[in-house]
Design an enzyme around this catalytic site. Structure first.
Site, PDB file in Angstrom:
ATOM      1  N   CYS A  66       0.811  -1.221   0.000  1.00 56.07           N
ATOM      2  CA  CYS A  66       0.000   0.000   0.000  1.00 56.07           C
ATOM      3  C   CYS A  66       0.849   1.279   0.000  1.00 56.07           C
ATOM      4  O   CYS A  66       0.565   2.226  -0.747  1.00 56.07           O
ATOM      5  CB  CYS A  66      -0.943  -0.004   1.196  1.00 56.07           C
ATOM      6  N   HIS A  82      -2.928   6.257   4.694  1.00 60.75           N
ATOM      7  CA  HIS A  82      -1.488   6.332   4.953  1.00 60.75           C
ATOM      8  C   HIS A  82      -0.964   7.702   4.485  1.00 60.75           C
ATOM      9  O   HIS A  82      -1.333   8.177   3.404  1.00 60.75           O
ATOM     10  CB  HIS A  82      -0.735   5.278   4.137  1.00 60.75           C
TER      11      HIS A  82
END
Ligand code: A2P
Length: 342
Positions: free
Chosen positions: A131, A244
């Site tokens: 990710c 994130h």
């Protein structure tokens, strides 16, 4: 696409990413004739929502893939190692979200905005990158094409959802317990995650880096197809549920001003520039959660070197960082008529 029917298996459908995969397939109106959720024996018989129905979860078994064309996997590395080759053998193309196959030279590691052409050489398994790597390369590829990146220094601030459903519950439980004056008992993470930052994601390796840090190094080079790029990473788990964030410093061969970089990224596919310091506007996890794009801001020239930039990059780790990227790979496979095992 030459096929009339397209049967899709979602393996790990009860997990944080698997559920999002179903949601993304639905939202994007993916042209599947049938979608079947699979998980472990623990959740066989339970249901997951898809379109207007509740689909019954089946136990993933060795012979599960007969008659399927495509399988999206997000059920952990061990499950992928065991079942992805069985799927491919049964003629079912696998898009795997785990790290099990990513660095296998036979397996393309793909971000559709960056290296869709790598899909052409697939042999039945395609890996979805980490990710943190995905959101970074979506942003850096246009810069690399324009000014050639020599070195990347990245620090991440990663949400707990990247670890899975149990980690989301762990942060929630710890926050509640601390507010009630109770002790916290770390389980998924090695230390308290509530109101804390953990400079460890995944296990430590012999070189002192974590596995997550080395994933960012090795996957970036593989996806960009350029092993001259030097990459170093520090990955940190923070008490954020979704999204994130990354502080990225790059050094380039050619000079790129902050303004040129903003203009370049404004045109880049999958990227939204949010960079208005005078309005206190910059990308944040709370805004990126639930969104498809990668958001970039705080674009500044690095005044400590001649040709360098600093950027702040944020994305929903479950969507672009996992489920959405996997579905975009599947869409690209269809566009290129590659949903078949060579
Ligand atoms: P289950 O719900 O039956 O445990 P997360 O990353 O959110 O923890 O989700 C992991 C996903 O992977 C879940 O859907 C989980 O199913 C699935 N899974 C874990 N182990 C296996 C296995 N051995 N076979 C199939 N699915 C598995």
């Amino acid at each position: 696409m030459s096929k009339k029917s397209l049967r899709v298996a979602v393996c790990g459908a009860t997990g944080a990413v698997g559920r999002e995969m179903l949601k993304v397939l639905e939202e994007r109106d993916f042209p599947a004739t049938e979608v079947v959720p699979f998980a472990s024996s623990r959740s066989a018989g339970s249901t997951v929502p898809f379109k207007d129905a509740e689909l019954t979860v089946r136990e993933l078994k060795e012979d599960s893939f007969q008659g399927f064309d495509l399988a999206l996997f997000s059920a952990g590395g061990g499950t992928s190692l065991k079942f992805a080759p069985l799927a491919a053998k049964a003629g079912c193309v696998v898009v795997d979200n785990s790290s099990a196959w990513r660095m296998d030279p036979e397996v393309p590691l793909v971000v559709p905005e960056v290296n869709p052409e790598h899909l052409e050489r697939h042999k039945g398994i395609i890996a979805n990158p980490n990710c943190s790597t995905i959101q970074m390369v979506v942003t850096l590829k246009p810069i690399h094409d324009e000014a050639k990146i020599k070195r990347i220094v990245v620090s991440t601030y990663q949400a707990v959802s990247g670890t899975g459903h149990k980690a989301i519950m762990e942060l929630e439980t710890q926050v509640r317990r601390l507010f009630n004056g109770q002790d916290v008992i770390p389980d998924v993470y090695p230390h308290q995650i509530a109101f804390n930052c953990l400079p460890q994601i995944d296990v430590f390796l012999d070189n002192g880096y974590t596995k997550e840090e080395m994933k960012m190094v090795n996957e970036t080079i593989k996806i960009m197809g350029d092993d001259s790029i030097r990459v170093t990473a520090t990955t940190v788990r923070v008490p954020v549920f979704y999204g994130h964030s990354e502080a990225v410093n790059i050094e380039t061969e050619e000079k790129l001003t902050a303004e040129d970089c903003r203009l370049l990224l404004a045109k880049a596919p999958g990227v939204t520039v949010v960079d208005y310091p005078e309005k206190k506007a910059y990308p944040m996890a709370v805004h990126a959660a639930g969104e498809d794009d990668v958001f970039v801001g705080r674009i500044r020239e690095d005044e400590s070197i001649d040709k360098g930039l600093n950027l702040w990059i944020v994305a929903d780790n479950i969507r672009k960082g996992a489920a959405l990227n996997a579905v975009q790979i599947a869409e690209e496979l269809l566009r290129r008529d590659l949903v078949r095992v060579p």
